[in-house]
Design a protein around this motif. Sequence first.
Motif, mmCIF file in Angstrom:
data_model
loop_
_atom_site.group_PDB
_atom_site.id
_atom_site.type_symbol
_atom_site.label_atom_id
_atom_site.label_comp_id
_atom_site.label_asym_id
_atom_site.label_seq_id
_atom_site.Cartn_x
_atom_site.Cartn_y
_atom_site.Cartn_z
ATOM 1 N N ASN A 138 5.292 7.672 -0.922
ATOM 2 C CA ASN A 138 5.871 8.979 -0.603
ATOM 3 C C ASN A 138 5.280 10.098 -1.457
ATOM 4 O OD1 ASN A 138 7.600 7.717 1.273
ATOM 5 N ND2 ASN A 138 9.026 7.214 -0.372
ATOM 6 N N GLY A 139 3.962 10.040 -1.687
ATOM 7 C CA GLY A 139 3.285 11.100 -2.439
ATOM 8 C C GLY A 139 3.422 10.997 -3.945
ATOM 9 N N GLN A 140 3.999 9.909 -4.440
ATOM 10 C CA GLN A 140 4.148 9.722 -5.885
ATOM 11 C C GLN A 140 3.460 8.426 -6.295
ATOM 12 O OE1 GLN A 140 8.406 9.890 -6.467
ATOM 13 N NE2 GLN A 140 8.277 12.063 -6.993
ATOM 14 N N LEU A 141 2.877 8.445 -7.477
ATOM 15 C CA LEU A 141 2.157 7.283 -7.977
ATOM 16 C C LEU A 141 3.136 6.268 -8.570
ATOM 17 C CD1 LEU A 141 -0.705 6.153 -8.406
ATOM 18 C CD2 LEU A 141 -0.660 7.201 -10.665
ATOM 19 N N HIS A 142 3.006 5.017 -8.105
ATOM 20 C CA HIS A 142 3.851 3.927 -8.585
ATOM 21 C C HIS A 142 2.986 2.734 -8.974
ATOM 22 C CE1 HIS A 142 7.011 6.222 -6.607
ATOM 23 N NE2 HIS A 142 7.894 5.480 -7.248
ATOM 24 N N LEU A 143 3.478 1.982 -9.932
ATOM 25 C CA LEU A 143 2.854 0.738 -10.330
ATOM 26 C C LEU A 143 3.597 -0.391 -9.633
ATOM 27 C CD1 LEU A 143 0.797 -0.697 -12.170
ATOM 28 C CD2 LEU A 143 2.571 -0.765 -13.922
ATOM 29 N N ARG A 144 2.863 -1.178 -8.852
ATOM 30 C CA ARG A 144 3.460 -2.320 -8.165
ATOM 31 C C ARG A 144 3.198 -3.556 -9.010
ATOM 32 N NH1 ARG A 144 1.468 -4.935 -2.558
ATOM 33 N NH2 ARG A 144 0.227 -6.168 -3.992
ATOM 34 N N ILE A 145 4.270 -4.192 -9.462
ATOM 35 C CA ILE A 145 4.176 -5.360 -10.338
ATOM 36 C C ILE A 145 4.644 -6.575 -9.546
ATOM 37 C CG2 ILE A 145 4.943 -6.382 -12.508
ATOM 38 C CD1 ILE A 145 5.695 -3.390 -13.298
ATOM 39 N N THR A 146 3.790 -7.592 -9.480
ATOM 40 C CA THR A 146 4.127 -8.818 -8.759
ATOM 41 C C THR A 146 5.015 -9.688 -9.641
ATOM 42 O OG1 THR A 146 1.996 -8.734 -7.653
ATOM 43 C CG2 THR A 146 3.169 -10.830 -7.585
ATOM 44 N N THR A 147 6.169 -10.093 -9.085
ATOM 45 C CA THR A 147 7.086 -10.950 -9.838
ATOM 46 C C THR A 147 7.016 -12.398 -9.372
ATOM 47 O OG1 THR A 147 8.903 -10.447 -8.322
ATOM 48 C CG2 THR A 147 8.674 -9.054 -10.275
ATOM 49 N N MET B 214 0.420 -9.675 -12.046
ATOM 50 C CA MET B 214 -0.549 -8.849 -11.388
ATOM 51 C C MET B 214 0.090 -7.503 -11.082
ATOM 52 S SD MET B 214 -2.544 -9.703 -7.898
ATOM 53 C CE MET B 214 -4.262 -9.774 -8.214
ATOM 54 N N ALA B 215 -0.692 -6.439 -11.263
ATOM 55 C CA ALA B 215 -0.173 -5.100 -11.026
ATOM 56 C C ALA B 215 -1.266 -4.229 -10.427
ATOM 57 C CB ALA B 215 0.325 -4.493 -12.330
ATOM 58 N N ARG B 216 -0.834 -3.266 -9.620
ATOM 59 C CA ARG B 216 -1.779 -2.286 -9.095
ATOM 60 C C ARG B 216 -1.049 -0.989 -8.813
ATOM 61 N NH1 ARG B 216 -3.359 -4.308 -3.039
ATOM 62 N NH2 ARG B 216 -1.622 -3.353 -1.961
ATOM 63 N N LEU B 217 -1.811 0.083 -8.706
ATOM 64 C CA LEU B 217 -1.241 1.398 -8.465
ATOM 65 C C LEU B 217 -1.220 1.677 -6.972
ATOM 66 C CD1 LEU B 217 -3.057 3.105 -11.406
ATOM 67 C CD2 LEU B 217 -0.602 2.792 -11.221
ATOM 68 N N GLU B 218 -0.119 2.289 -6.519
ATOM 69 C CA GLU B 218 0.034 2.623 -5.105
ATOM 70 C C GLU B 218 0.682 3.986 -4.961
ATOM 71 O OE1 GLU B 218 2.165 -0.299 -2.889
ATOM 72 O OE2 GLU B 218 0.630 -1.826 -3.166
ATOM 73 N N ASP B 219 0.426 4.616 -3.825
ATOM 74 C CA ASP B 219 1.038 5.895 -3.487
ATOM 75 C C ASP B 219 2.257 5.610 -2.619
ATOM 76 O OD1 ASP B 219 1.669 8.491 -2.817
ATOM 77 O OD2 ASP B 219 -0.013 8.751 -1.456
ATOM 78 N N GLU C 93 7.079 -11.034 -4.122
ATOM 79 C CA GLU C 93 8.117 -10.066 -4.462
ATOM 80 C C GLU C 93 7.557 -9.111 -5.502
ATOM 81 O OE1 GLU C 93 11.533 -12.252 -5.684
ATOM 82 O OE2 GLU C 93 11.779 -13.219 -3.746
ATOM 83 N N PHE C 94 7.963 -7.833 -5.392
ATOM 84 C CA PHE C 94 7.394 -6.806 -6.245
ATOM 85 C C PHE C 94 8.478 -5.923 -6.859
ATOM 86 C CE2 PHE C 94 4.683 -7.498 -2.497
ATOM 87 C CZ PHE C 94 3.588 -8.090 -3.120
ATOM 88 N N ILE C 95 8.130 -5.349 -7.990
ATOM 89 C CA ILE C 95 8.928 -4.299 -8.629
ATOM 90 C C ILE C 95 8.044 -3.058 -8.627
ATOM 91 C CG2 ILE C 95 9.961 -3.483 -10.781
ATOM 92 C CD1 ILE C 95 10.404 -6.408 -11.543
ATOM 93 N N TYR C 96 8.602 -1.917 -8.282
ATOM 94 C CA TYR C 96 7.849 -0.666 -8.290
ATOM 95 C C TYR C 96 8.365 0.210 -9.423
ATOM 96 C CZ TYR C 96 5.907 -1.901 -3.780
ATOM 97 O OH TYR C 96 5.236 -2.540 -2.766
ATOM 98 N N ALA C 97 7.448 0.732 -10.218
ATOM 99 C CA ALA C 97 7.793 1.623 -11.330
ATOM 100 C C ALA C 97 7.038 2.934 -11.153
ATOM 101 C CB ALA C 97 7.427 0.984 -12.659
ATOM 102 N N LYS C 98 7.756 4.041 -11.196
ATOM 103 C CA LYS C 98 7.126 5.351 -11.065
ATOM 104 C C LYS C 98 6.269 5.613 -12.300
ATOM 105 C CE LYS C 98 8.152 10.190 -10.266
ATOM 106 N NZ LYS C 98 9.210 11.182 -10.094
ATOM 107 N N VAL C 99 5.044 6.099 -12.079
ATOM 108 C CA VAL C 99 4.131 6.384 -13.189
ATOM 109 C C VAL C 99 4.383 7.813 -13.660
ATOM 110 C CG1 VAL C 99 1.712 6.611 -13.869
ATOM 111 C CG2 VAL C 99 2.408 4.774 -12.325
ATOM 112 N N LEU C 100 4.726 7.933 -14.930
ATOM 113 C CA LEU C 100 4.937 9.245 -15.544
ATOM 114 C C LEU C 100 3.781 9.491 -16.492
ATOM 115 C CD1 LEU C 100 8.716 8.806 -16.416
ATOM 116 C CD2 LEU C 100 7.736 9.913 -14.401
#
Length: 95
Positions: A8-17, A1-6, A21-28
């Motif tokens: 600190n003012g930057q868009l990140h993808l939150r991936i449920t592991t 499962m994944a969703r987008l979150e803000d 528990e989550f992994i956050y990846a910065k969206v470029l």
Amino acid sequence: MARLEDLNGQLHLRITTGNREFIYAKVLREPSNSKNKWITFMIMLLESWQTQSYFSYTVELNLRDGEVYRSVSFEIPTPKVKYTTTRMPKSSCKS
């Protein structure tokens, strides 16, 4: 499962592991032109965060050439069409 979150003012993808528990990846991602659907999606996402009126979207991750790519699917809301039996006056019709 994944969703987008803000974060600190930057868009990140939150991936449920798992186990909450989550992994956050910065969206470029930059839109390629003014008609790019990413702009529409971002406007809808920002409005949903502000109004807390959320909409559904799907995030898909793909591995290509050792890099992870994501795609987002969502429905663009269509305005409700209201039909009326009232005719326009002839003076408002342009020929």
